[in-house]
Design a protein around this motif. Structure first.
Motif, PDB file in Angstrom:
ATOM      1  N   LEU A   1       0.847  -1.193   0.000  1.00  0.00           N
ATOM      2  CA  LEU A   1       0.000   0.000   0.000  1.00  0.00           C
ATOM      3  C   LEU A   1       0.885   1.245   0.000  1.00  0.00           C
ATOM      4  CD1 LEU A   1      -2.807   1.400   0.351  1.00  0.00           C
ATOM      5  CD2 LEU A   1      -2.444   1.184   2.832  1.00  0.00           C
ATOM      6  N   ILE A   2       0.626   2.183  -0.913  1.00  0.00           N
ATOM      7  CA  ILE A   2       1.357   3.448  -0.983  1.00  0.00           C
ATOM      8  C   ILE A   2       0.348   4.586  -0.967  1.00  0.00           C
ATOM      9  CG2 ILE A   2       2.886   4.911  -2.353  1.00  0.00           C
ATOM     10  CD1 ILE A   2       4.181   2.389  -3.447  1.00  0.00           C
ATOM     11  N   LEU A   3       0.493   5.505  -0.016  1.00  0.00           N
ATOM     12  CA  LEU A   3      -0.424   6.633   0.141  1.00  0.00           C
ATOM     13  C   LEU A   3       0.359   7.933   0.308  1.00  0.00           C
ATOM     14  CD1 LEU A   3      -2.951   5.132   2.728  1.00  0.00           C
ATOM     15  CD2 LEU A   3      -3.330   5.382   0.262  1.00  0.00           C
ATOM     16  N   GLU A   4      -0.257   9.055  -0.109  1.00  0.00           N
ATOM     17  CA  GLU A   4       0.273  10.389   0.145  1.00  0.00           C
ATOM     18  C   GLU A   4      -0.849  11.239   0.726  1.00  0.00           C
ATOM     19  OE1 GLU A   4       2.063  12.253  -3.195  1.00  0.00           O
ATOM     20  OE2 GLU A   4       3.896  11.041  -3.092  1.00  0.00           O
ATOM     21  N   GLU A   5      -0.547  11.947   1.800  1.00  0.00           N
ATOM     22  CA  GLU A   5      -1.524  12.807   2.448  1.00  0.00           C
ATOM     23  C   GLU A   5      -0.885  14.151   2.763  1.00  0.00           C
ATOM     24  OE1 GLU A   5      -4.808  12.244   3.262  1.00  0.00           O
ATOM     25  OE2 GLU A   5      -4.673  10.359   2.136  1.00  0.00           O
ATOM     26  N   LYS A   6      -1.688  15.231   2.624  1.00  0.00           N
ATOM     27  CA  LYS A   6      -1.214  16.582   2.900  1.00  0.00           C
ATOM     28  C   LYS A   6      -1.913  17.138   4.131  1.00  0.00           C
ATOM     29  CE  LYS A   6      -0.426  17.436  -2.031  1.00  0.00           C
ATOM     30  NZ  LYS A   6      -0.838  18.217  -3.221  1.00  0.00           N
ATOM     31  N   PHE A   7      -1.124  17.777   5.001  1.00  0.00           N
ATOM     32  CA  PHE A   7      -1.656  18.354   6.230  1.00  0.00           C
ATOM     33  C   PHE A   7      -1.203  19.805   6.350  1.00  0.00           C
ATOM     34  CE2 PHE A   7      -1.370  13.819   6.833  1.00  0.00           C
ATOM     35  CZ  PHE A   7      -2.498  13.480   7.538  1.00  0.00           C
ATOM     36  N   GLN A   8      -2.106  20.684   6.755  1.00  0.00           N
ATOM     37  CA  GLN A   8      -1.777  22.099   6.931  1.00  0.00           C
ATOM     38  C   GLN A   8      -1.156  22.307   8.316  1.00  0.00           C
ATOM     39  OE1 GLN A   8      -5.660  23.886   5.943  1.00  0.00           O
ATOM     40  NE2 GLN A   8      -4.678  24.829   4.162  1.00  0.00           N
ATOM     41  N   CYS A   9       0.110  21.962   8.402  1.00  0.00           N
ATOM     42  CA  CYS A   9       0.845  22.105   9.655  1.00  0.00           C
ATOM     43  C   CYS A   9       2.337  21.961   9.370  1.00  0.00           C
ATOM     44  CB  CYS A   9       0.409  21.061  10.680  1.00  0.00           C
ATOM     45  SG  CYS A   9       0.744  19.362  10.164  1.00  0.00           S
ATOM     46  N   LYS A  10       3.155  22.239  10.371  1.00  0.00           N
ATOM     47  CA  LYS A  10       4.596  22.018  10.272  1.00  0.00           C
ATOM     48  C   LYS A  10       4.885  20.522  10.410  1.00  0.00           C
ATOM     49  CE  LYS A  10       5.818  26.414  10.099  1.00  0.00           C
ATOM     50  NZ  LYS A  10       6.481  26.982   8.894  1.00  0.00           N
ATOM     51  N   SER A  11       6.026  20.095   9.872  1.00  0.00           N
ATOM     52  CA  SER A  11       6.358  18.669   9.922  1.00  0.00           C
ATOM     53  C   SER A  11       6.526  18.182  11.356  1.00  0.00           C
ATOM     54  CB  SER A  11       7.632  18.379   9.116  1.00  0.00           C
ATOM     55  OG  SER A  11       8.738  19.069   9.670  1.00  0.00           O
ATOM     56  N   ASN A  12       7.081  19.042  12.243  1.00  0.00           N
ATOM     57  CA  ASN A  12       7.277  18.623  13.624  1.00  0.00           C
ATOM     58  C   ASN A  12       5.937  18.455  14.352  1.00  0.00           C
ATOM     59  OD1 ASN A  12       7.303  21.659  13.519  1.00  0.00           O
ATOM     60  ND2 ASN A  12       7.265  21.404  15.738  1.00  0.00           N
ATOM     61  N   GLU A  13       4.911  19.232  13.936  1.00  0.00           N
ATOM     62  CA  GLU A  13       3.590  19.097  14.545  1.00  0.00           C
ATOM     63  C   GLU A  13       2.951  17.773  14.153  1.00  0.00           C
ATOM     64  OE1 GLU A  13       2.159  23.757  14.833  1.00  0.00           O
ATOM     65  OE2 GLU A  13       1.912  22.692  12.928  1.00  0.00           O
ATOM     66  N   LEU A  14       3.086  17.409  12.881  1.00  0.00           N
ATOM     67  CA  LEU A  14       2.555  16.114  12.445  1.00  0.00           C
ATOM     68  C   LEU A  14       3.355  14.971  13.054  1.00  0.00           C
ATOM     69  CD1 LEU A  14       0.480  14.680  10.685  1.00  0.00           C
ATOM     70  CD2 LEU A  14       2.119  14.793   8.784  1.00  0.00           C
ATOM     71  N   TRP A  15       4.672  15.146  13.154  1.00  0.00           N
ATOM     72  CA  TRP A  15       5.553  14.155  13.776  1.00  0.00           C
ATOM     73  C   TRP A  15       5.109  13.855  15.204  1.00  0.00           C
ATOM     74  CZ3 TRP A  15       9.763  11.204  12.315  1.00  0.00           C
ATOM     75  CH2 TRP A  15      10.556  10.683  13.341  1.00  0.00           C
ATOM     76  N   ASP A  16       4.757  14.900  15.941  1.00  0.00           N
ATOM     77  CA  ASP A  16       4.346  14.721  17.335  1.00  0.00           C
ATOM     78  C   ASP A  16       3.113  13.837  17.458  1.00  0.00           C
ATOM     79  OD1 ASP A  16       6.442  16.273  18.194  1.00  0.00           O
ATOM     80  OD2 ASP A  16       5.242  18.093  18.519  1.00  0.00           O
ATOM     81  N   CYS A  17       2.244  13.874  16.435  1.00  0.00           N
ATOM     82  CA  CYS A  17       1.036  13.047  16.480  1.00  0.00           C
ATOM     83  C   CYS A  17       1.373  11.557  16.529  1.00  0.00           C
ATOM     84  CB  CYS A  17       0.162  13.326  15.253  1.00  0.00           C
ATOM     85  SG  CYS A  17      -0.516  14.991  15.209  1.00  0.00           S
ATOM     86  N   PHE A  18       2.516  11.176  15.944  1.00  0.00           N
ATOM     87  CA  PHE A  18       2.908   9.771  15.901  1.00  0.00           C
ATOM     88  C   PHE A  18       3.945   9.411  16.976  1.00  0.00           C
ATOM     89  CE2 PHE A  18       1.304  10.688  11.689  1.00  0.00           C
ATOM     90  CZ  PHE A  18       0.593   9.550  11.357  1.00  0.00           C
ATOM     91  N   SER A  19       4.528  10.411  17.621  1.00  0.00           N
ATOM     92  CA  SER A  19       5.637  10.136  18.541  1.00  0.00           C
ATOM     93  C   SER A  19       5.328  10.441  20.008  1.00  0.00           C
ATOM     94  CB  SER A  19       6.874  10.941  18.118  1.00  0.00           C
ATOM     95  OG  SER A  19       6.620  12.345  18.163  1.00  0.00           O
ATOM     96  N   LYS A  20       4.234  11.139  20.283  1.00  0.00           N
ATOM     97  CA  LYS A  20       3.887  11.475  21.659  1.00  0.00           C
ATOM     98  C   LYS A  20       2.621  10.737  22.065  1.00  0.00           C
ATOM     99  CE  LYS A  20       6.169  15.981  21.833  1.00  0.00           C
ATOM    100  NZ  LYS A  20       6.025  17.429  22.130  1.00  0.00           N
ATOM    101  N   VAL A  21       2.703  10.019  23.165  1.00  0.00           N
ATOM    102  CA  VAL A  21       1.621   9.121  23.558  1.00  0.00           C
ATOM    103  C   VAL A  21       0.318   9.861  23.830  1.00  0.00           C
ATOM    104  CG1 VAL A  21       2.197   9.139  26.031  1.00  0.00           C
ATOM    105  CG2 VAL A  21       1.051   7.146  25.015  1.00  0.00           C
TER     106      VAL A  21
END
Length: 352
Positions: free
Chosen positions: A223-243
């Motif tokens: 499966l290959i997907l691309e998604e765009k989010f209106q935010c900084k990369s570190n903000e999106l990163w935090d969604c996957f890295s902070k419990v």
């Protein structure tokens, strides 16, 4: 001052013809390096792993690196062990496909086998020489199943060092008043390491785990997907890295150990896995499985974060998805991850 002949019996040596180390009082050190190399070769070389249906088979074929040392010491009747090893093992495997038998090669690295770490804390990494769909299947097999089996072999070395080697080298000598009794080695759980960690107790936990069936032969898709989010990369990163953020958008308790080889549990245990690579604000790679998949089957997920001028692009690649789970997996990433992140944190959607 004690009278002649009435001194501390631990220091009396004249009654033994060899006059050495009565009652095991004095420090005695033995170099166990060569013995350890022989034992590690015995336990790991040609060590073979098979899936239940034997569609996956791997074997350690040689040491690319066997660097380190080991010593055993006796002081006041106590055995103390020091060991530190850097191992690099070459492995080869085969996988049965519709096109026939495919052969794969790779490496297993154990960079710090030492008394400072309990057996389940020892880092083990798995790589393949050439990456493709077949090699990734064997890599996942070695990672999720083979590493625990290799840890069991390494624990056998530690156990042998603390028992067999001590007996063979007579680190514990007969006491002056015990010449008629058997020279006994203390039980394993009474032996000491510099870190005072119970390697044996840790290994018992690993050994007690019920073996899962690994390597079920199934048809898989990528499966290959691309998604765009209106935010900084570190903000999106935090969604996957902070419990706390994970728990917020998944709307359930999340368990997360965000470091290499750390585990995660999401959606009440429906999604579990382990991190294999972390490049801050750039990439997260992990093994990933849904609880309804065949027992022991893991996919590989790679998330790449790329910050653009007015948004962050998230690229997802997931390999080894069971074909009959492909559509539901695609829909669930969209619904329970991407849409939920936008709704929870207000990162917006693009219409192009």
């Amino acid at each position: 001052m004690a009278k002649w002949g009435e001194g501390d019996p631990r220091w009396i040596v004249e009654e033994r013809e060899d006059a050495t180390n009565v009652n095991n009082w004095h420090w005695k050190e033995s170099n166990a390096t060569n013995w350890s190399k022989d034992k590690l070769n015995e336990l790991l070389l040609h060590f073979e792993l098979k899936s239940p249906d034997e569609s996956l088979v791997t074997k350690i074929i040689e040491f690319d690196k066997l660097d380190g040392e080991a010593t055993a010491n006796n002081r006041k009747g106590k055995l103390i062990f020091f060991y530190e090893w850097d191992l690099l093992l070459k492995w080869e495997g085969k996988i049965l496909t519709d096109e026939g038998e495919q052969k794969i090669k790779g490496k297993v690295a154990v960079p710090n086998l030492s008394e400072e770490n309990s057996i389940d804390e020892i880092e083990i990494t798995v790589t393949v020489d050439d990456s493709n769909d077949q090699s990734e299947v064997l890599k996942a097999f070695m990672y999720n199943y083979g590493r625990d089996k290799i840890r069991e072999q390494l624990n056998k070395y530690i156990t042998a060092l603390k028992s067999d080697y001590a007996k063979e080298t007579k680190l514990i000598l007969p006491k002056k008043d015990a010449s008629q009794t058997e020279n006994k080695i203390p039980p394993i759980n009474e032996l000491h390491t510099t870190s005072n960690k119970s390697v044996i107790n840790a290994s018992s936990t690993v050994a007690a785990k019920k073996d899962e069936q690994i390597g079920v032969k199934i048809d898989c898709k990528t499966l290959i997907l691309e998604e765009k989010f209106q935010c900084k990369s570190n903000e999106l990163w935090d969604c996957f890295s902070k419990v706390e953020l994970l728990s917020a958008f998944t709307k359930s308790d999340a368990k997360l150990n965000f470091e290499k080889n750390g585990e995660f549990i999401l959606f009440g245990g429906n999604i579990v896995g382990r991190f294999t690579e972390i490049i801050p604000n750039k990439r997260i790679s992990q093994t990933w499985r849904y609880s309804g998949w065949p027992t022991g089957h893991f996919s590989n997920v790679q998330l790449d974060f790329e910050e653009k001028e007015d948004h962050t692009l998230l690229q997802l690649k997931q390999t080894l998805i069971p074909s009959n789970e492909y559509e539901s997996t695609n829909i669930n990433w969209q619904r329970y991850y991407f849409d939920s992140i936008r709704a929870t944190f207000g990162f917006g959607s693009f219409l192009f």
